[in-house]
Design a protein around this motif. Structure first.
Motif, PDB file in Angstrom:
ATOM      1  N   ALA A 155      35.593  27.042  48.543  1.00  0.00           N
ATOM      2  CA  ALA A 155      35.287  28.397  48.065  1.00  0.00           C
ATOM      3  C   ALA A 155      35.324  29.401  49.219  1.00  0.00           C
ATOM      4  O   ALA A 155      35.086  29.051  50.372  1.00  0.00           O
ATOM      5  N   CYS A 156      35.619  30.658  48.877  1.00  0.00           N
ATOM      6  CA  CYS A 156      35.779  31.713  49.885  1.00  0.00           C
ATOM      7  C   CYS A 156      34.582  31.780  50.833  1.00  0.00           C
ATOM      8  O   CYS A 156      34.725  31.899  52.051  1.00  0.00           O
ATOM      9  N   GLU A 157      33.383  31.723  50.267  1.00  0.00           N
ATOM     10  CA  GLU A 157      32.201  31.975  51.095  1.00  0.00           C
ATOM     11  C   GLU A 157      31.831  30.787  51.974  1.00  0.00           C
ATOM     12  O   GLU A 157      30.962  30.903  52.827  1.00  0.00           O
ATOM     13  N   VAL A 158      32.468  29.646  51.777  1.00  0.00           N
ATOM     14  CA  VAL A 158      32.270  28.531  52.696  1.00  0.00           C
ATOM     15  C   VAL A 158      32.733  28.962  54.084  1.00  0.00           C
ATOM     16  O   VAL A 158      32.097  28.663  55.089  1.00  0.00           O
ATOM     17  N   CYS A 159      33.833  29.688  54.137  1.00  0.00           N
ATOM     18  CA  CYS A 159      34.358  30.130  55.427  1.00  0.00           C
ATOM     19  C   CYS A 159      33.868  31.529  55.803  1.00  0.00           C
ATOM     20  O   CYS A 159      33.644  31.810  56.964  1.00  0.00           O
ATOM     21  N   HIS A 160      33.731  32.408  54.825  1.00  0.00           N
ATOM     22  CA  HIS A 160      33.413  33.791  55.149  1.00  0.00           C
ATOM     23  C   HIS A 160      31.921  34.096  55.121  1.00  0.00           C
ATOM     24  O   HIS A 160      31.520  35.209  55.421  1.00  0.00           O
TER      25      HIS A 160
END
Ligand code: HEC
Ligand code: HEC
Ligand code: HEC
Ligand code: HEC
Ligand code: HEC
Ligand code: HEC
Ligand code: HEC
Ligand code: HEC
Length: 242
Positions: A78-83
């Motif tokens: 998911a996007c927020e894993v990295c961001h």
């Protein structure tokens, strides 16, 4: 009544009183109203500020990136894993911006070699794998294909290639013995090369009656090594006879 029984009764009564007192004074007020927990806990959790928005939210504005990610190997990340948590960004996109982790530290959290990871999970030695260049210099973080399809097998099978290079099999290309689908070089675990399975494979060059050049050393395929596979005794990538 015997004395010891009286003492036991007193002890028991004291225990009951202690339990009743604890239930009355130590259990939080709303405990047990809706379940085996403090009912007011629900309100205090609901009152917490939301930090994560969820990747569906991101797709509303970053539709191109969201589409790219879904078509690639990172579709499950998911996007927020990295961001990082980005609910505040979704509420006020121009005022709060998530960080984009551009340094080499991020990716090895998941990809550094670690024997406890599931078999087949793509792993690298983060010290030896193209050091000094950021991972995103070669891999798109939203669609991380290996960037260039390697020409040679040695890009990934360095040890075997170096060993073969100093062996009597030096002039045999890997593909003489391993028919390799082109896809193996981009999806090595999904598309596997073939491996020889029987003695006759080596016999095609080494049997006494094989049609190959006479410089190749010959053996009697029926008797040499008996019923064992050739590579039970000869490492095929360094087949020196000792
Ligand atoms: C309401 C629209 C909107 C939503 C929803 C949204 N973004 Fe953004 N995002 C923007 C805008 C606008 C920018 C700024 C673009 C610019 O500065 O050029 C931006 C910039 C970014 C950046 C770039 C920061 C940088 O350093 O360049 C990242 C990363 C990002 N968003 C991630 C996310 C993630 C993750 C989500 C989902 C949790 C998300 N965005 C949801 C509108 C949105
Ligand atoms: C594997 C980690 C990872 C995931 C998952 C990921 N990103 Fe990124 N993202 C990055 C990195 C690293 C950069 C910096 C890329 C660069 O500077 O070239 C970046 C850059 C960005 C940018 C700004 C630069 C650009 O390309 O426009 C936005 C916006 C963005 N990501 C949004 C998203 C959204 C939306 C998702 C989910 C659909 C997502 N990211 C998923 C790692 C990730
Ligand atoms: C939260 C964990 C996580 C992070 C962080 C992460 N990845 Fe991944 N990566 C994955 C998963 C999951 C896959 C898919 C594995 C599969 O298909 O079996 C994957 C696949 C890949 C692949 C495909 C390998 C192949 O088989 O061809 C590459 C390349 C890759 N990631 C590079 C990166 C890079 C570069 C970064 C940093 C920007 C990064 N990853 C960050 C989880 C992660
Ligand atoms: C100079 C370009 C370059 C850089 C920088 C780079 N890679 Fe790669 N990466 C490649 C190439 C080429 C391949 C395919 C051949 C190979 O494995 O060497 C690959 C393959 C991979 C794979 C798939 C391995 C497999 O077994 O399927 C992963 C995962 C990966 N890289 C992650 C990373 C991470 C994480 C970083 C940063 C720490 C990084 N890469 C930096 C070029 C690069
Ligand atoms: C992008 C990296 C990469 C390239 C390029 C590559 N391989 Fe592989 N190969 C792998 C990986 C990773 C495995 C291990 C898969 C596993 O064990 O799950 C593998 C496994 C193999 C196997 C064993 C298969 C099995 O079922 O045991 C053979 C044989 C092989 N490769 C031959 C080759 C040959 C020949 C070439 C060149 C034409 C080549 N490979 C190019 C990454 C690569
Ligand atoms: C003379 C035939 C021959 C040549 C040439 C050859 N291999 Fe093999 N290779 C084999 C055989 C036979 C096996 C199976 C060994 C076993 O099952 O124990 C094998 C196994 C493998 C494996 C599985 C892992 C292992 O070590 O057992 C890989 C990976 C591999 N070869 C890659 C290569 C690469 C890369 C090259 C070129 C540099 C190459 N091979 C050249 C015959 C060959
Ligand atoms: C395409 C033909 C070919 C195939 C197939 C082949 N070899 Fe060879 N083999 C050769 C050649 C050529 C030499 C080197 C002759 C020379 O040194 O001039 C050689 C050398 C050898 C030697 C070295 C003998 C010595 O004197 O040290 C052994 C052992 C050997 N091969 C075993 C095998 C095994 C085991 C297999 C099957 C996995 C195999 N070969 C498959 C062509 C082949
Ligand atoms: C039980 C172990 C064993 C097995 C199985 C075996 N070899 Fe050998 N091989 C040897 C030994 C030991 C030597 C060296 C002594 C000799 O020449 O008998 C040798 C020598 C050779 C030589 C060199 C002969 C020469 O004149 O220089 C070749 C070629 C060869 N083997 C190929 C094969 C092939 C092909 C197979 C499979 C059909 C095979 N071997 C199976 C043990 C084995």
């Amino acid at each position: 009544m015997p004395q010891q029984v009286t003492r036991l009764i007193v002890l028991f009564a004291a225990g009951v009183v202690a339990i009743l007192a604890a239930r009355r004074y130590l259990v939080p007020p709303t405990f047990g109203e809706i379940g085996h927990y403090r009912a007011a806990a629900v309100d205090s959790i609901v009152a917490r500020k939301k930090k994560y928005a969820g990747h569906q939210e991101c797709a509303l504005c970053h539709d191109r990136i969201a589409e790219t990610r879904l078509s690639g190997h990172h579709r499950g990340v998911a996007c927020e894993v990295c961001h990082g948590p980005a609910a505040a960004h979704v509420a006020t996109p121009l005022d709060v911006k998530p960080t984009a982790p551009r340094e080499r530290g991020l990716c090895p959290l998941c990809h550094a070699y670690n024997p406890s990871r599931p078999t087949g999970f793509p792993q690298i030695d983060s010290v030896a794998h193209n050091p000094l260049i950021p991972c995103i210099g070669c891999h798109d973080p939203h669609q991380p294909e290996p960037p260039i399809v390697p020409e040679e097998c040695s890009a990934c099978h360095g040890q075997i290639s170096r060993q073969k290079a100093v062996s009597r099999h030096v002039r045999l290309p890997c593909t003489t013995c391993h028919a390799t689908p082109e896809e193996h070089k981009t999806l090595p675990r999904r598309a596997r090369p073939e491996k020889p399975t029987e003695r006759a494979f080596c016999g095609a060059c080494h049997a006494e009656d094989a049609p190959s050049p006479s410089s190749i050393p010959r053996i009697d395929l029926q008797t040499h090594g008996e019923q064992y596979l050739c590579w039970d005794c000869h490492y095929p990538h360094y087949p020196e006879a000792r």
